[in-house]
Motif scaffolding. Structure first.
Motif, PDB file in Angstrom:
ATOM      1  N   ARG A  56      -3.439  -1.261  -4.008  1.00  0.00           N
ATOM      2  CA  ARG A  56      -3.933  -1.650  -5.384  1.00  0.00           C
ATOM      3  C   ARG A  56      -4.175  -3.065  -5.588  1.00  0.00           C
ATOM      4  O   ARG A  56      -3.150  -3.766  -5.671  1.00  0.00           O
ATOM      5  CB  ARG A  56      -2.811  -1.086  -6.336  1.00  0.00           C
ATOM      6  N   VAL A  57      -5.501  -3.468  -5.662  1.00  0.00           N
ATOM      7  CA  VAL A  57      -5.749  -4.640  -5.875  1.00  0.00           C
ATOM      8  C   VAL A  57      -6.061  -4.962  -7.304  1.00  0.00           C
ATOM      9  O   VAL A  57      -6.929  -4.680  -7.989  1.00  0.00           O
ATOM     10  CB  VAL A  57      -6.859  -5.117  -4.983  1.00  0.00           C
ATOM     11  N   ALA A  58      -5.001  -5.555  -7.903  1.00  0.00           N
ATOM     12  CA  ALA A  58      -5.142  -6.046  -9.541  1.00  0.00           C
ATOM     13  C   ALA A  58      -6.105  -7.174  -9.813  1.00  0.00           C
ATOM     14  O   ALA A  58      -6.750  -7.071 -10.837  1.00  0.00           O
ATOM     15  CB  ALA A  58      -3.665  -6.366  -9.908  1.00  0.00           C
ATOM     16  N   GLY A  59      -6.341  -7.900  -8.910  1.00  0.00           N
ATOM     17  CA  GLY A  59      -7.295  -8.909  -9.231  1.00  0.00           C
ATOM     18  C   GLY A  59      -7.694  -9.794  -7.984  1.00  0.00           C
ATOM     19  O   GLY A  59      -6.610  -9.928  -7.152  1.00  0.00           O
ATOM     20  N   SER A  60      -8.384 -10.732  -8.342  1.00  0.00           N
ATOM     21  CA  SER A  60      -8.673 -11.871  -7.286  1.00  0.00           C
ATOM     22  C   SER A  60      -9.480 -13.033  -7.870  1.00  0.00           C
ATOM     23  O   SER A  60     -10.240 -12.853  -8.803  1.00  0.00           O
ATOM     24  CB  SER A  60      -9.357 -11.398  -6.014  1.00  0.00           C
ATOM     25  N   ARG A  61      -9.288 -14.423  -7.297  1.00  0.00           N
ATOM     26  CA  ARG A  61     -10.077 -15.432  -7.852  1.00  0.00           C
ATOM     27  C   ARG A  61     -10.044 -16.333  -6.622  1.00  0.00           C
ATOM     28  O   ARG A  61      -9.166 -16.364  -5.880  1.00  0.00           O
ATOM     29  CB  ARG A  61      -9.585 -16.034  -8.992  1.00  0.00           C
ATOM     30  N   ASP A  62     -11.172 -17.171  -6.555  1.00  0.00           N
ATOM     31  CA  ASP A  62     -11.298 -18.087  -5.477  1.00  0.00           C
ATOM     32  C   ASP A  62     -10.484 -19.283  -5.867  1.00  0.00           C
ATOM     33  O   ASP A  62      -9.828 -19.315  -6.975  1.00  0.00           O
ATOM     34  CB  ASP A  62     -12.712 -18.436  -5.219  1.00  0.00           C
ATOM     35  N   GLY A  63     -10.052 -20.081  -4.698  1.00  0.00           N
ATOM     36  CA  GLY A  63      -9.214 -21.331  -4.987  1.00  0.00           C
ATOM     37  C   GLY A  63      -9.880 -22.597  -5.509  1.00  0.00           C
ATOM     38  O   GLY A  63      -9.245 -23.385  -5.284  1.00  0.00           O
ATOM     39  N   MET A 103      -4.301 -20.969  -0.179  1.00  0.00           N
ATOM     40  CA  MET A 103      -4.466 -22.338  -0.365  1.00  0.00           C
ATOM     41  C   MET A 103      -3.896 -23.044   0.412  1.00  0.00           C
ATOM     42  O   MET A 103      -2.872 -22.862   1.091  1.00  0.00           O
ATOM     43  CB  MET A 103      -4.315 -22.768  -1.959  1.00  0.00           C
ATOM     44  N   THR A 104      -4.441 -24.315   0.615  1.00  0.00           N
ATOM     45  CA  THR A 104      -3.963 -25.241   1.624  1.00  0.00           C
ATOM     46  C   THR A 104      -2.454 -25.863   0.905  1.00  0.00           C
ATOM     47  O   THR A 104      -2.568 -25.902  -0.365  1.00  0.00           O
ATOM     48  CB  THR A 104      -4.716 -26.344   2.183  1.00  0.00           C
ATOM     49  N   GLU A 135       0.755  -1.347  -0.199  1.00  0.00           N
ATOM     50  CA  GLU A 135       0.051   0.008  -0.023  1.00  0.00           C
ATOM     51  C   GLU A 135       0.981   1.303   0.086  1.00  0.00           C
ATOM     52  O   GLU A 135       0.482   2.159  -0.771  1.00  0.00           O
ATOM     53  CB  GLU A 135      -0.774  -0.284   1.223  1.00  0.00           C
ATOM     54  N   ALA A 136       1.927   0.902   0.832  1.00  0.00           N
ATOM     55  CA  ALA A 136       2.883   2.467   0.939  1.00  0.00           C
ATOM     56  C   ALA A 136       3.423   2.801  -0.218  1.00  0.00           C
ATOM     57  O   ALA A 136       3.722   3.825  -0.574  1.00  0.00           O
ATOM     58  CB  ALA A 136       3.890   2.416   2.208  1.00  0.00           C
ATOM     59  N   ALA A 137       3.864   1.536  -0.919  1.00  0.00           N
ATOM     60  CA  ALA A 137       4.665   1.914  -2.224  1.00  0.00           C
ATOM     61  C   ALA A 137       4.056   1.913  -3.460  1.00  0.00           C
ATOM     62  O   ALA A 137       4.721   1.972  -4.473  1.00  0.00           O
ATOM     63  CB  ALA A 137       5.768   0.587  -2.224  1.00  0.00           C
ATOM     64  N   GLY A 138       2.641   1.631  -3.334  1.00  0.00           N
ATOM     65  CA  GLY A 138       1.897   1.614  -4.670  1.00  0.00           C
ATOM     66  C   GLY A 138       2.102   0.324  -5.526  1.00  0.00           C
ATOM     67  O   GLY A 138       1.820   0.646  -6.549  1.00  0.00           O
ATOM     68  N   LEU A 139       2.338  -0.578  -4.779  1.00  0.00           N
ATOM     69  CA  LEU A 139       2.509  -1.968  -5.404  1.00  0.00           C
ATOM     70  C   LEU A 139       1.237  -2.692  -5.623  1.00  0.00           C
ATOM     71  O   LEU A 139       0.344  -2.720  -4.880  1.00  0.00           O
ATOM     72  CB  LEU A 139       3.496  -2.815  -4.876  1.00  0.00           C
ATOM     73  N   SER A 140       0.884  -3.337  -6.883  1.00  0.00           N
ATOM     74  CA  SER A 140      -0.327  -4.169  -7.134  1.00  0.00           C
ATOM     75  C   SER A 140      -0.306  -5.558  -6.463  1.00  0.00           C
ATOM     76  O   SER A 140       0.711  -6.090  -6.528  1.00  0.00           O
ATOM     77  CB  SER A 140      -0.749  -3.927  -8.608  1.00  0.00           C
ATOM     78  N   VAL A 141      -1.399  -5.909  -6.159  1.00  0.00           N
ATOM     79  CA  VAL A 141      -1.527  -7.135  -5.511  1.00  0.00           C
ATOM     80  C   VAL A 141      -2.582  -8.227  -6.279  1.00  0.00           C
ATOM     81  O   VAL A 141      -3.614  -7.517  -6.467  1.00  0.00           O
ATOM     82  CB  VAL A 141      -1.633  -7.161  -4.119  1.00  0.00           C
ATOM     83  N   TYR A 142      -2.517  -9.426  -6.109  1.00  0.00           N
ATOM     84  CA  TYR A 142      -3.446 -10.554  -6.388  1.00  0.00           C
ATOM     85  C   TYR A 142      -3.675 -11.296  -5.534  1.00  0.00           C
ATOM     86  O   TYR A 142      -2.713 -11.950  -5.116  1.00  0.00           O
ATOM     87  CB  TYR A 142      -3.139 -10.895  -7.942  1.00  0.00           C
ATOM     88  N   PHE A 143      -5.026 -11.956  -5.231  1.00  0.00           N
ATOM     89  CA  PHE A 143      -5.347 -12.744  -4.078  1.00  0.00           C
ATOM     90  C   PHE A 143      -5.965 -13.925  -4.967  1.00  0.00           C
ATOM     91  O   PHE A 143      -6.848 -13.820  -5.765  1.00  0.00           O
ATOM     92  CB  PHE A 143      -6.396 -12.226  -3.240  1.00  0.00           C
ATOM     93  N   LEU A 144      -5.477 -15.119  -4.768  1.00  0.00           N
ATOM     94  CA  LEU A 144      -5.979 -16.270  -5.365  1.00  0.00           C
ATOM     95  C   LEU A 144      -6.062 -17.597  -4.128  1.00  0.00           C
ATOM     96  O   LEU A 144      -4.940 -17.560  -3.450  1.00  0.00           O
ATOM     97  CB  LEU A 144      -4.705 -16.935  -6.251  1.00  0.00           C
ATOM     98  N   GLY A 145      -7.452 -17.741  -4.224  1.00  0.00           N
ATOM     99  CA  GLY A 145      -7.621 -18.865  -2.960  1.00  0.00           C
ATOM    100  C   GLY A 145      -8.917 -18.728  -2.194  1.00  0.00           C
ATOM    101  O   GLY A 145      -9.754 -17.696  -2.472  1.00  0.00           O
ATOM    102  N   ALA A 146      -9.235 -19.648  -1.305  1.00  0.00           N
ATOM    103  CA  ALA A 146     -10.491 -19.660  -0.329  1.00  0.00           C
ATOM    104  C   ALA A 146     -11.493 -19.787  -1.080  1.00  0.00           C
ATOM    105  O   ALA A 146     -11.650 -19.828  -2.469  1.00  0.00           O
ATOM    106  CB  ALA A 146     -10.490 -18.278   0.364  1.00  0.00           C
ATOM    107  N   ARG A 147     -12.670 -19.905  -0.485  1.00  0.00           N
ATOM    108  CA  ARG A 147     -13.988 -20.229  -1.031  1.00  0.00           C
ATOM    109  C   ARG A 147     -14.593 -18.781  -1.667  1.00  0.00           C
ATOM    110  O   ARG A 147     -14.038 -17.698  -0.935  1.00  0.00           O
ATOM    111  CB  ARG A 147     -15.093 -20.808  -0.040  1.00  0.00           C
ATOM    112  N   PRO A 148     -15.416 -18.861  -2.329  1.00  0.00           N
ATOM    113  CA  PRO A 148     -15.922 -17.373  -2.950  1.00  0.00           C
ATOM    114  C   PRO A 148     -16.242 -16.362  -1.917  1.00  0.00           C
ATOM    115  O   PRO A 148     -16.159 -15.294  -2.066  1.00  0.00           O
ATOM    116  CB  PRO A 148     -16.909 -17.802  -3.934  1.00  0.00           C
ATOM    117  N   ALA A 149     -17.448 -16.976  -1.089  1.00  0.00           N
ATOM    118  CA  ALA A 149     -17.699 -16.108  -0.078  1.00  0.00           C
ATOM    119  C   ALA A 149     -16.610 -15.651   0.954  1.00  0.00           C
ATOM    120  O   ALA A 149     -16.667 -14.578   1.482  1.00  0.00           O
ATOM    121  CB  ALA A 149     -18.927 -16.852   0.848  1.00  0.00           C
ATOM    122  N   VAL A 150     -15.655 -16.505   1.210  1.00  0.00           N
ATOM    123  CA  VAL A 150     -14.418 -16.198   2.161  1.00  0.00           C
ATOM    124  C   VAL A 150     -13.705 -15.165   1.338  1.00  0.00           C
ATOM    125  O   VAL A 150     -13.351 -13.943   2.018  1.00  0.00           O
ATOM    126  CB  VAL A 150     -13.681 -17.231   2.625  1.00  0.00           C
TER     127      VAL A 150
END
Length: 269
Positions: free
Chosen positions: A143-150, A176-177, A112-127
């Motif tokens: 900066r959240v570039a994207g996300s997708r459930d696992g 993910m586990t 967040e401080a450096a303005g870097l973009s992140v992507y989250f992959l994992g978990a159930r859709p609701a989680v």
């Protein structure tokens, strides 16, 4: 000059990777780990983070694919207190535990401080949705570039890596586990285009408020595993009992082996 050489030797020894049960573990503190991650992103050097705890080290003994994925990472860190204790007992001490979820939170703040973009992959859709809400609340400028459930088939991994690459994400977090996160890292981290890949396991569930993390006192005592087992005794109780017992046996066997090797070396001298 002698003092300078002695100090240099001590510094080099402290920084030297530790070998535990055939796995090379990096002796870094949390602050040193964060600095190493930020340097990699700044220098556009791809860095994959692997973490080990007692259960994973036990599993790696019988799962060559998992072992190869973990040891192939640029950084391998001690995520479990038992690993730190075993390292100290075996004469190859680590400075501290670098818990995956704590590193995850530190890196989100730094991103967040450096303005870097992140992507989250994992978990159930609701989680995942709940977790993203908490991330937006805690790190509003991230900066959240994207996300997708696992929940995807193995055959989809390549296409998902391509989606991550198209998003331009610099940091990729895998909620993910094991061994799914390690196998994704080992097989698709480069294809994802992310400069930093960190498998954070159940951290998405904790951040989403689905799973409670152990209080700090339990963490300091190295009893997070017990706290989790008490939350899900039927699913985790037997598993932790088996893996912890096996890890104690492994540590004892390694201690005997190292002492025998030390005696043999002194005998030759």
């Amino acid at each position: 000059m002698t003092d300078a050489k002695t100090e240099a030797a001590r510094t080099a020894a402290a920084a030297a990777p530790r070998r535990l049960f055939g796995v090379v573990v990096d002796p870094l503190t949390m602050d040193e780990t964060v600095a190493r991650c930020l340097t990699a992103v700044r220098d556009r050097e791809r860095l994959e983070i692997g973490v080990v705890n007692a259960a994973k080290l036990v599993r790696m003994q019988r799962d060559p694919q998992l072992a190869a994925a973990v040891t192939g990472c640029g950084l391998v860190l001690a995520d479990g207190a038992a690993v730190v204790w075993a390292a100290r007992l075996l004469g190859t001490p680590l400075p501290e535990r670098v818990a995956g979820i704590d590193l995850f939170m530190r890196l989100l703040g730094e991103a967040e401080a450096a303005g870097l973009s992140v992507y989250f992959l994992g978990a159930r859709p609701a989680v995942l949705e709940l977790m993203l809400h908490q991330v937006a609340r805690r790190f509003p400028a991230l900066r959240v570039a994207g996300s997708r459930d696992g929940y995807f088939a193995d055959a989809e991994r390549g296409a998902i890596a391509d989606e991550i690459a198209a998003s331009g994400a610099q940091l990729l977090f895998l909620g993910m586990t094991s061994p799914r996160k390690e196998l994704f890292t080992g097989g698709y981290a480069e294809r994802s285009g992310a400069l930093l890949v960190h498998g954070v396991g159940g951290s998405f569930d904790i951040l989403a408020g689905i799973t409670r993390r152990a209080p700090e006192r339990w963490q300091r005592l190295g009893l997070e595993w017990l706290y989790r087992a008490l939350q899900e005794p039927r699913r985790l109780g037997g598993r932790y009992l088996r893996t912890n017992t096996r890890f104690i046996v492994m540590t004892g066997q390694e201690l005997v082996r190292r002492r025998a090797a030390g005696h043999a070396t002194r005998g030759q001298g």
